[in-house]
Design a protein around this motif. Structure first.
Motif, short mmCIF file in Angstrom:
data_model
loop_
_atom_site.label_atom_id
_atom_site.label_comp_id
_atom_site.label_asym_id
_atom_site.label_seq_id
_atom_site.Cartn_x
_atom_site.Cartn_y
_atom_site.Cartn_z
N ILE A 28 3.10 31.10 43.28
CA ILE A 28 4.19 30.04 42.58
C ILE A 28 4.26 30.52 40.92
N TRP A 29 5.39 30.61 40.79
CA TRP A 29 5.74 30.90 39.43
C TRP A 29 6.57 29.74 38.92
N HIS B 78 -5.28 25.12 45.68
CA HIS B 78 -4.57 26.29 44.73
C HIS B 78 -5.41 26.76 43.61
N GLU C 85 -1.33 29.53 45.69
CA GLU C 85 -1.52 28.35 46.61
C GLU C 85 -2.02 29.04 48.02
N ILE D 142 10.55 26.31 39.42
CA ILE D 142 9.63 26.62 40.37
C ILE D 142 10.00 27.48 41.41
N ARG D 143 9.21 28.81 41.40
CA ARG D 143 9.70 29.63 42.72
C ARG D 143 8.66 29.92 43.28
N SER D 144 8.54 30.00 44.60
CA SER D 144 7.54 30.26 45.55
C SER D 144 7.70 31.59 46.22
N HIS E 206 0.74 31.55 49.00
CA HIS E 206 2.13 31.72 48.25
C HIS E 206 1.63 32.01 46.70
N CYS F 236 10.97 35.45 48.16
CA CYS F 236 10.63 34.47 47.24
C CYS F 236 11.91 33.38 47.60
N SER G 7 4.77 21.43 46.88
CA SER G 7 5.08 22.91 47.15
C SER G 7 5.62 22.83 48.65
N GLU G 8 5.78 24.35 49.05
CA GLU G 8 6.34 24.51 50.26
C GLU G 8 5.31 24.11 51.41
#
Length: 192
Positions: free
Chosen positions: A102-103, A186, A176, A122-124, A100, A132, A151-152
């Protein structure tokens, strides 16, 4: 003398010939293989890591790596020259599907006649940055963003900054990834 001139000509042709295609193929494979091994310390993996980060940091970002499959190697480089696709739905590529991007975006501000507030998200995204979803989105908090998030993939990851009083705006990105044994890891955060 003639042999030396011929050797020099072949050397120049080899240096200027087809290596661009081979180079693109090689670095994508190196990124995938080094990522699967957790980017072990080596010259090849260090270059692969730098290339991956260089691809994901511009806006809009590029996928962290391209397709690495023997079917795409041109015939002149010893491959079959096919158009086959890499089937990443197979169990042996599960580690690849856990990759992923991650932003993080965060800001701190003081509305008129109100105490300081913080916004963060937090965007994945999948490894190609196509699909996303937001892991967290907070607006108007009266406390800074926390020290870590989950995280996811279930990793506890530290935010890029602590969100203190002097951090007015922050934008960062990381990757990640999982290795072939299922261990997650990560990259560091990269601000842009």
């Amino acid at each position: 003398m003639r042999r030396q001139a011929m050797a020099a000509a072949l050397g120049v042709m080899a240096a200027l010939g087809a290596p661009e295609k081979a180079q693109a193929y090689d670095i994508d494979c190196a990124i995938m293989l080094c990522m699967a091994g957790g980017f072990p310390p080596s010259t090849v993996c260090a270059r692969a890591y730098r290339t991956m980060i260089r691809r994901i940091t511009p806006w809009p970002s590029l996928p962290p790596f391209g397709v690495c499959t023997f079917a795409h190697v041109p015939v002149e480089l010893g491959g079959p020259g096919g158009e086959g696709e890499l089937d990443t739905n197979l169990p042996e590529y599960e580690w690849l599907n856990r990759t992923h991007v991650i932003w993080f975006t965060g800001r701190s501000y003081e509305p008129r006649d109100e105490p300081r507030q913080w916004d963060w998200s937090i965007r994945s995204c999948d490894r190609e940055n196509r699909t996303c979803r937001y892991i967290q989105r907070v607006y108007g908090s009266h406390t800074p963003w926390p020290a870590t998030f989950i995280s996811e993939s279930g990793q506890e990851i530290a935010y890029p900054t602590g969100g203190g009083l002097w951090h007015f705006y922050s934008r960062s990105i990381m990757v990640e990834f999982g290795d072939y044994e299922g261990n997650m890891g990560h990259s560091e955060w990269f601000s842009y």
